[in-house]
Design an enzyme around this catalytic site. Structure first.
Site, PDB file in Angstrom:
ATOM      1  N   ASP A  15     -12.753  11.007  20.833  1.00 51.44           N
ATOM      2  CA  ASP A  15     -12.401  11.268  22.236  1.00 51.44           C
ATOM      3  C   ASP A  15     -13.646  11.556  23.081  1.00 51.44           C
ATOM      4  OD1 ASP A  15      -9.813  11.297  21.051  1.00 51.44           O
ATOM      5  OD2 ASP A  15      -9.963  13.457  20.744  1.00 51.44           O
ATOM      6  N   GLU A 195      -2.027   7.321  26.002  1.00 52.36           N
ATOM      7  CA  GLU A 195      -2.805   8.556  26.099  1.00 52.36           C
ATOM      8  C   GLU A 195      -4.252   8.220  26.455  1.00 52.36           C
ATOM      9  OE1 GLU A 195      -2.515  10.291  22.183  1.00 52.36           O
ATOM     10  OE2 GLU A 195      -4.145   9.053  21.381  1.00 52.36           O
TER      11      GLU A 195
END
Length: 323
Positions: A15, A195
């Site tokens: 991420d 997401e």
């Protein structure tokens, strides 16, 4: 496309978020294995981020809904202050019944985010209470917007993407608009997921990339866009690619590319995609427990219609680092 970076630029940081500040530094954050800390580093070039000092600036609480699974932090500079958005959850017994992930923000008013105090501003409250994570923000035409992933129990799947205006960097205001749900096959492998949104404004449009499916080799990136003169809180302003725009490369041994961010190269002449990927397919168990997602940087181009062209994930230059 020629890869000009020494990928992976940072090992074992999923991420990945890179923010190039006006002070000339690249600020980097990512999910730290163990999921208990917020770690910040900076460097003058993307290639130097991997060797830059990593400073823990916040630690999970002993108990409560900010005590476990600290995921996907992003650092932003908004209205003269620093903000870090991240997701956190409670103890597994409690979160499975009640909480699971919620979104939080901390603030630092110092010019240097490594100095001063990071103040907890609390949970970002959305219009309904449910699993939520992966928040990002952007400013447009004098307004501050917030984009995030959240579960709606009325919609099949794990998470959808939403957008809202912000009254300030820790408070949403007005309506909450649904942007996209997992609907195509490529978004629903393992889990039904939308997401990890990231925003880039170019060529009269606002683009939002996002990631879909489970976090193994099936993870891939999709694309939304809207005209930059449209009402961004009107769902009809947004369009969605039916096909993913960035996927695993068997040839280059890059699997599950996604949860990206955007930055500019050192000369400020090209756009750079920051993303994580795995050097091999997940062999056993929950892929979230496998720390082999590494941060990468890759220059990308734009086509004649003004849309991003990401190509395919380039091979690592130093493969022995990630075996």
């Amino acid at each position: 496309m020629q890869n000009t970076y020494n990928n992976p630029i940072v090992l074992e940081r999923a991420d990945p978020w890179v923010y190039k500040h006006q002070d000339g530094w690249y600020y980097f954050m990512g999910s730290v294995p163990g999921y208990q800390t917020l770690e910040l580093r900076r460097a003058k070039s993307l290639n130097e981020l991997g060797s830059a000092e990593a400073v823990t600036i916040w630690h999970a609480h002993e108990t409560g809904n900010m005590s476990q699974l600290i995921w996907a932090p992003e650092i932003h500079y908004i209205q003269g202050k620093w903000y870090i958005y991240f997701a956190a959850s409670d103890h597994s017994d409690i979160r499975d019944q009640h909480h699971h992930h919620r979104m939080f923000v901390i603030e630092n008013e110092q010019a240097n985010p490594f100095e001063g105090e990071w103040v907890e501003k609390g949970q970002i409250v959305t219009q309904f209470e449910s699993f939520s994570l992966d928040a990002t923000t952007f400013e447009h035409q004098g307004k501050l917007y917030y984009v995030w992933a959240q579960l709606d129990p009325r919609i099949p799947g794990n998470s959808n993407l939403y957008i809202s205006e912000m009254a300030n960097p820790w408070t949403l205001t007005g309506k909450q608009t649904l942007l996209t749900i997992p609907e195509y096959d490529w978004e629903k492998i393992g889990f039904w997921v939308n997401e990890g949104p990231a925003v880039i404004k170019r060529n009269g449009k606002i683009f939002i990339t996002y990631s879909g499916s489970a976090t193994d080799e099936n993870y891939a990136m999709g694309l939304l866009w809207a005209d930059d003169t449209s009402d961004l809180l009107d769902g009809f302003s947004w369009h969605k690619s039916q096909e993913p725009v960035f996927v695993s490369s068997e040839k280059n041994q890059q699997y599950g590319p996604g949860h990206n961010s955007f930055t500019r190269n050192e000369a400020d002449t090209e756009d750079v995609l920051i993303f994580h990927a795995r050097p091999e397919k997940n062999k056993v168990g929950d892929p979230l427990d496998n720390p082999n997602r590494h941060a990468n940087a890759q220059v990308f181009s734009w086509d004649e219609k003004g849309f991003p062209q990401f190509g395919e994930p380039a091979p690592y230059k130093e493969k022995e680092l990630v075996k």
